[in-house]
Design an enzyme around this catalytic site. Sequence first.
Site, PDB file in Angstrom:
ATOM      1  N   ARG A  38       0.826  -1.218   0.000  1.00 23.73           N
ATOM      2  CA  ARG A  38       0.000   0.000   0.000  1.00 23.73           C
ATOM      3  C   ARG A  38       0.859   1.268   0.000  1.00 23.73           C
ATOM      4  NH1 ARG A  38      -4.674  -2.374   3.922  1.00 23.73           N
ATOM      5  NH2 ARG A  38      -5.947  -3.133   2.231  1.00 23.73           N
ATOM      6  N   LYS A 202     -20.717 -17.363  -1.303  1.00 24.60           N
ATOM      7  CA  LYS A 202     -22.147 -17.178  -1.056  1.00 24.60           C
ATOM      8  C   LYS A 202     -22.870 -16.298  -2.053  1.00 24.60           C
ATOM      9  CE  LYS A 202     -21.960 -17.765   3.896  1.00 24.60           C
ATOM     10  NZ  LYS A 202     -21.760 -17.028   5.135  1.00 24.60           N
ATOM     11  N   GLY A 351     -10.878  -8.554  -3.302  1.00 27.48           N
ATOM     12  CA  GLY A 351     -11.125  -9.756  -2.511  1.00 27.48           C
ATOM     13  C   GLY A 351     -10.236 -10.931  -2.871  1.00 27.48           C
ATOM     14  N   GLY A 374     -13.971  -3.835   0.265  1.00 28.52           N
ATOM     15  CA  GLY A 374     -15.349  -3.333   0.379  1.00 28.52           C
ATOM     16  C   GLY A 374     -15.658  -2.272  -0.662  1.00 28.52           C
TER      17      GLY A 374
HETATM   18  P1  AMP Z   1     -15.994 -14.804  -1.081  1.00 32.66           P
HETATM   19  O1  AMP Z   1     -15.339 -14.128   0.093  1.00 32.66           O
HETATM   20  O2  AMP Z   1     -17.472 -14.890  -0.970  1.00 32.66           O
HETATM   21  O3  AMP Z   1     -15.503 -14.259  -2.406  1.00 32.66           O
HETATM   22  O4  AMP Z   1     -15.544 -16.310  -1.002  1.00 32.66           O
HETATM   23  C1  AMP Z   1     -14.221 -16.725  -1.128  1.00 32.66           C
HETATM   24  C2  AMP Z   1     -14.117 -18.084  -0.542  1.00 32.66           C
HETATM   25  O5  AMP Z   1     -15.009 -18.943  -1.220  1.00 32.66           O
HETATM   26  C3  AMP Z   1     -12.746 -18.703  -0.647  1.00 32.66           C
HETATM   27  O6  AMP Z   1     -12.207 -18.841   0.630  1.00 32.66           O
HETATM   28  C4  AMP Z   1     -13.022 -20.069  -1.288  1.00 32.66           C
HETATM   29  O7  AMP Z   1     -12.341 -21.126  -0.650  1.00 32.66           O
HETATM   30  C5  AMP Z   1     -14.502 -20.239  -1.062  1.00 32.66           C
HETATM   31  N1  AMP Z   1     -15.099 -21.168  -2.032  1.00 32.66           N
HETATM   32  C6  AMP Z   1     -15.058 -21.087  -3.375  1.00 32.66           C
HETATM   33  N2  AMP Z   1     -15.662 -22.159  -3.923  1.00 32.66           N
HETATM   34  C7  AMP Z   1     -16.095 -22.927  -2.911  1.00 32.66           C
HETATM   35  C8  AMP Z   1     -16.760 -24.169  -2.837  1.00 32.66           C
HETATM   36  N3  AMP Z   1     -17.105 -24.833  -3.945  1.00 32.66           N
HETATM   37  N4  AMP Z   1     -17.051 -24.675  -1.615  1.00 32.66           N
HETATM   38  C9  AMP Z   1     -16.679 -24.018  -0.515  1.00 32.66           C
HETATM   39  N5  AMP Z   1     -16.041 -22.834  -0.505  1.00 32.66           N
HETATM   40  C10 AMP Z   1     -15.740 -22.300  -1.697  1.00 32.66           C
END
Ligand code: AMP
Length: 394
Positions: A38, A202, A351, A374
Amino acid sequence: MYNKVTVEDLDVKGRKVLVRCDFNVPLDENGNITDDTRIKGAMPTIEYLVNNGARVILCSHMGKPKGEPVPSLSLAPVAKSLSEKLGKDVVFAADDNVVGDNAKAAVAAMKDGDVVLLENTRYRKEETKNIEDFSKDLASLADLFVNDAFGTAHRAHCSNVGVTEFLKPAAAGYLIQKEIEFLGNAVNNPVRPLVAILGGSKVSSKISVIENLLKKVDKLIIGGGMAYTFFAAQGKTVGTSLLEEDYIDYAKKMLSEAGDKIVLPVDTVVAKEFANDAESKVVEGNIPDGWMGLDIGSKTIELFKDALKDAKTVVWNGPMGVFEMPNFAKGTNVIAQMLADLDATTIIGGGDSVAAVNQAGLADKMSHISTGGGASMEFLEGKDLPGIVALTDK
Ligand code: AMP
């Protein structure tokens, strides 16, 4: 779309310029900076100002001191690092109230091209509440304002929003300018076809992103854990995969509204348990009982490749599988490589996909890697970012 005054539009020679940076760097227990990305990111704006004879007053937050001085969150180590990078002394104004006797004396003694760094802005309780007293204190030190802290642009605090009431013009630094240019333009004024790739765990955490992007993209590729809620919406079984039952109806609605805009996986790398060395296999369509989807399969990789082949702009947020486990990182790594090879503007929207691109060693092959977590998400959601809105229009 934002069209803001930038640092290069300002007449800075001999003027005192307050610059809001993002120096929120990680420190070890001895106060050593463990990752100076940064600080490096802020250098173009700082160097431009120094080289053009401004008197540069830098400020930033670090961590969450919650409105009081916390010595372990002092910006003193950042002053040292900046001095080394600039090859000149950066005076650190160690005031517990940020704008105190040290800061005032240091600013009064400045010559053109000098640099002063103020103490952690979150030592003041007004900062995160955007209370006028502190904004006025900060503004009293300078003639002009530059915001280069994209990571906090989705927050309205004294040091990025309140201060602009009292210091005009308020300009975008190079980092914010680049975020507006790439992330902002990609979503609002893209060279088409525009393809977005969404992954991660999610659906629920990305609803606003899905809705906003669906209005704007030519194709929306969905992978990662969130895909299984869409599988369920298609009537497929998902075994023990991640599933958000409350969002199945929502996913059905999205699928019916989006028609063939949404591209979903057709095969899945499934495992018996959530572990790198778990027994695994590839299945097409339904995921059987007792198995969980942890990555996209090779037919899906080909399908996604096809959806990407003519793209002129690609925005990617979220991994295609559990990329932290080497055995389930292939889908994510191959997508990263596809983007690296594409003749298109490629934007990594914050992210975990940033971590994935870094892990694959492909960061320098992308057009833009967004620096805000964010803030990047809110940009993709189509929200106005207060830290950018507050800057002076051209
Ligand atoms: P996010 O913060 O919502 O972008 O999610 C990122 C996280 O999603 C990472 O830590 C990944 O390990 C997890 N992830 C991606 N695909 C899967 C999956 N098929 N099952 C469980 N976790 C997952």
